[in-house]
Scaffold this motif. Sequence first.
Motif, PDB file in Angstrom:
ATOM      1  N   GLN A  11       6.512  -9.376  -3.633  1.00 52.20           N
ATOM      2  CA  GLN A  11       6.898 -10.106  -4.755  1.00 52.20           C
ATOM      3  C   GLN A  11       5.678 -10.650  -5.539  1.00 52.20           C
ATOM      4  OE1 GLN A  11       9.349 -13.224  -3.200  1.00 52.20           O
ATOM      5  NE2 GLN A  11       9.913 -13.840  -5.251  1.00 52.20           N
ATOM      6  N   LEU A  12       4.531 -10.783  -4.954  1.00 57.66           N
ATOM      7  CA  LEU A  12       3.221 -11.273  -5.817  1.00 57.66           C
ATOM      8  C   LEU A  12       2.859 -10.157  -6.465  1.00 57.66           C
ATOM      9  CD1 LEU A  12       1.372 -13.279  -3.099  1.00 57.66           C
ATOM     10  CD2 LEU A  12       2.560 -14.393  -5.261  1.00 57.66           C
ATOM     11  N   ARG A  13       2.865  -9.133  -6.059  1.00 56.30           N
ATOM     12  CA  ARG A  13       2.438  -7.808  -6.823  1.00 56.30           C
ATOM     13  C   ARG A  13       3.128  -7.364  -7.802  1.00 56.30           C
ATOM     14  NH1 ARG A  13      -2.832  -7.941  -5.837  1.00 56.30           N
ATOM     15  NH2 ARG A  13      -3.527  -7.192  -3.919  1.00 56.30           N
ATOM     16  N   SER A  14       4.419  -7.543  -7.743  1.00 57.31           N
ATOM     17  CA  SER A  14       5.420  -7.325  -8.750  1.00 57.31           C
ATOM     18  C   SER A  14       5.342  -8.279  -9.710  1.00 57.31           C
ATOM     19  CB  SER A  14       7.060  -7.347  -8.283  1.00 57.31           C
ATOM     20  OG  SER A  14       7.559  -8.353  -7.877  1.00 57.31           O
ATOM     21  N   PHE A  28       2.264 -19.287  -7.747  1.00 55.76           N
ATOM     22  CA  PHE A  28       1.930 -18.602  -8.570  1.00 55.76           C
ATOM     23  C   PHE A  28       2.822 -18.740  -9.947  1.00 55.76           C
ATOM     24  CE2 PHE A  28      -1.121 -16.809  -5.564  1.00 55.76           C
ATOM     25  CZ  PHE A  28      -1.935 -16.377  -6.360  1.00 55.76           C
ATOM     26  N   LEU A  29       4.276 -19.035  -9.343  1.00 53.68           N
ATOM     27  CA  LEU A  29       5.138 -18.952 -10.597  1.00 53.68           C
ATOM     28  C   LEU A  29       4.801 -20.227 -11.450  1.00 53.68           C
ATOM     29  CD1 LEU A  29       8.567 -17.943  -8.869  1.00 53.68           C
ATOM     30  CD2 LEU A  29       7.391 -16.830 -10.890  1.00 53.68           C
ATOM     31  N   SER A  30       4.141 -21.468 -10.985  1.00 52.44           N
ATOM     32  CA  SER A  30       4.087 -22.417 -11.585  1.00 52.44           C
ATOM     33  C   SER A  30       2.744 -22.407 -12.543  1.00 52.44           C
ATOM     34  CB  SER A  30       3.683 -23.712 -10.519  1.00 52.44           C
ATOM     35  OG  SER A  30       2.552 -23.470  -9.825  1.00 52.44           O
ATOM     36  N   ALA A  52       2.342  -0.808   7.596  1.00 52.09           N
ATOM     37  CA  ALA A  52       3.566  -1.437   6.839  1.00 52.09           C
ATOM     38  C   ALA A  52       3.161  -2.725   6.245  1.00 52.09           C
ATOM     39  CB  ALA A  52       4.739  -1.862   7.816  1.00 52.09           C
ATOM     40  N   PHE A  53       2.306  -3.661   6.696  1.00 49.61           N
ATOM     41  CA  PHE A  53       1.576  -4.763   5.940  1.00 49.61           C
ATOM     42  C   PHE A  53       0.870  -4.212   4.733  1.00 49.61           C
ATOM     43  CE2 PHE A  53      -0.062  -9.275   7.019  1.00 49.61           C
ATOM     44  CZ  PHE A  53       0.459  -9.740   5.679  1.00 49.61           C
ATOM     45  N   MET A  54      -0.094  -3.215   4.930  1.00 52.64           N
ATOM     46  CA  MET A  54      -0.850  -2.814   4.059  1.00 52.64           C
ATOM     47  C   MET A  54      -0.352  -2.141   2.897  1.00 52.64           C
ATOM     48  SD  MET A  54      -4.196  -3.393   4.620  1.00 52.64           S
ATOM     49  CE  MET A  54      -4.959  -1.976   3.388  1.00 52.64           C
ATOM     50  N   LYS A  55       0.894  -1.485   3.069  1.00 53.18           N
ATOM     51  CA  LYS A  55       1.739  -0.714   2.090  1.00 53.18           C
ATOM     52  C   LYS A  55       2.198  -1.719   1.108  1.00 53.18           C
ATOM     53  CE  LYS A  55       2.765   3.467   4.476  1.00 53.18           C
ATOM     54  NZ  LYS A  55       3.499   4.385   5.210  1.00 53.18           N
ATOM     55  N   SER A  56       2.519  -3.108   1.393  1.00 56.15           N
ATOM     56  CA  SER A  56       3.079  -3.974   0.733  1.00 56.15           C
ATOM     57  C   SER A  56       2.168  -4.380  -0.571  1.00 56.15           C
ATOM     58  CB  SER A  56       3.411  -5.390   1.434  1.00 56.15           C
ATOM     59  OG  SER A  56       2.222  -5.889   2.020  1.00 56.15           O
ATOM     60  N   GLY A  57       0.990  -3.991  -0.471  1.00 57.81           N
ATOM     61  CA  GLY A  57      -0.135  -4.339  -1.558  1.00 57.81           C
ATOM     62  C   GLY A  57      -1.184  -5.245  -1.233  1.00 57.81           C
ATOM     63  N   LEU A  58      -1.512  -5.177   0.015  1.00 60.69           N
ATOM     64  CA  LEU A  58      -2.629  -5.658   0.600  1.00 60.69           C
ATOM     65  C   LEU A  58      -3.837  -4.938   0.192  1.00 60.69           C
ATOM     66  CD1 LEU A  58      -1.973  -6.753   4.333  1.00 60.69           C
ATOM     67  CD2 LEU A  58      -1.670  -8.087   2.216  1.00 60.69           C
ATOM     68  N   ASN A  59      -5.183  -5.663   0.021  1.00 60.83           N
ATOM     69  CA  ASN A  59      -6.275  -4.856   0.019  1.00 60.83           C
ATOM     70  C   ASN A  59      -7.015  -4.818   1.315  1.00 60.83           C
ATOM     71  OD1 ASN A  59      -6.174  -7.102  -2.624  1.00 60.83           O
ATOM     72  ND2 ASN A  59      -7.122  -5.215  -3.231  1.00 60.83           N
ATOM     73  N   ALA A  60      -6.659  -5.634   2.418  1.00 55.80           N
ATOM     74  CA  ALA A  60      -7.200  -5.357   3.663  1.00 55.80           C
ATOM     75  C   ALA A  60      -6.285  -6.247   4.444  1.00 55.80           C
ATOM     76  CB  ALA A  60      -8.617  -5.958   3.569  1.00 55.80           C
ATOM     77  N   CYS A  61      -6.560  -5.971   5.838  1.00 55.96           N
ATOM     78  CA  CYS A  61      -5.763  -6.429   6.900  1.00 55.96           C
ATOM     79  C   CYS A  61      -6.634  -7.041   8.253  1.00 55.96           C
ATOM     80  CB  CYS A  61      -4.437  -5.862   7.107  1.00 55.96           C
ATOM     81  SG  CYS A  61      -3.247  -6.895   8.247  1.00 55.96           S
ATOM     82  N   TYR A  62      -6.483  -8.085   8.817  1.00 56.47           N
ATOM     83  CA  TYR A  62      -7.227  -8.188   9.811  1.00 56.47           C
ATOM     84  C   TYR A  62      -6.522  -8.999  10.905  1.00 56.47           C
ATOM     85  CZ  TYR A  62     -11.421  -7.518   7.180  1.00 56.47           C
ATOM     86  OH  TYR A  62     -12.759  -6.941   6.138  1.00 56.47           O
TER      87      TYR A  62
END
Length: 140
Positions: free
Chosen positions: A87-90, A61-63, A111-121
Amino acid sequence: MGFGNLTSTSKTMKIIDTEKKISVLIVEDDLLVQKIHKVMMTKFGTEVQLAAIGKEAVDIFLSGASFDLILIDLEMPIIDGIKATKQLRSMGVTSMIVGVTSRNQDSEIQAFMKSGLNACYVKPLNAEKVTAVLNELKNI
């Protein structure tokens, strides 16, 4: 490991109707899971790029690259899925980010969801889960 679903889902796969190909970044350090998810996403007509670790995803993404969807594993070396997602969300990444984990504990998934996920499977992804994600992405 869910291989039966890959070949028996042609009716499910046709539900998704897109004008352009959906671009997907798969962030997964396990090569077998990486291959399974790539095959699955390709069967749904998406364009797939792979990253083996969270740091690689951030660097992509930085590229200047962008994707419609990011499938990201929780446990990876160097930068795990939680840190990479934060980091991606920030960085302002607005792509749909879906966590994929072998962990089935609610506290870890939350905890994973709180990092900025839209969903988790929970792994492995199957045709039903992929259809749900792609249809949700289409509605965003």
